[in-house]
Design an enzyme around this catalytic site. Structure first.
Site: not given
Length: 122
Positions: A60, A67-68, A73, A88
């Site tokens: 993972s 921005e986020s 995974h 975002c």
């Protein structure tokens, strides 16, 4: 006259499943970290940090961007991965970053979903 919609938050979530990927890449933590870094660059995002965890045999990886985030995974035993590119604001191209990851993992087929995560006031 129509009411003007004001968006307090602009959010875009691009995600999907990648099938028939290269299992060697899916279990290689170092390669996956580099793929997330390159996806952030290609998407035009500001990379803040990348963390990875080996969950034998899968991995993972989460890249935190200004921005986020970008996450991968993997399940190498099934040649399968899930990917999220959530941003975002209006900077960058989430779809372009997602498609780069599809290519880098050598997926033979994949899904791609785009969800609006805006906060809107009418």
């Amino acid at each position: 006259m129509e009411a003007l919609t004001i968006k307090k938050v602009i959010g875009k979530h691009v995600y999907g499943e990648l099938y028939e990927c290269d299992p060697g890449i899916l279990m290689n933590e170092k390669d996956l970290v580099e793929i997330v870094k390159k996806a952030a660059e290609i998407g035009g995002f500001t990379l803040l940090d990348v963390k990875a965890w080996k969950i034998n045999p899968g991995v993972s990886v989460v890249g935190i961007v200004l921005e986020s985030h970008i996450s991968i995974h993997t399940w190498p035993e099934f040649a399968f991965a899930t990917v999220d590119v959530y941003t975002c604001g209006t900077k960058g191209d989430s779809v372009k970053a997602y498609k780069y990851i599809v290519h880098a993992l050598k997926a033979k087929r994949h899904t791609l979903r785009v969800v609006n995560r805006d906060y809107e006031d009418n």
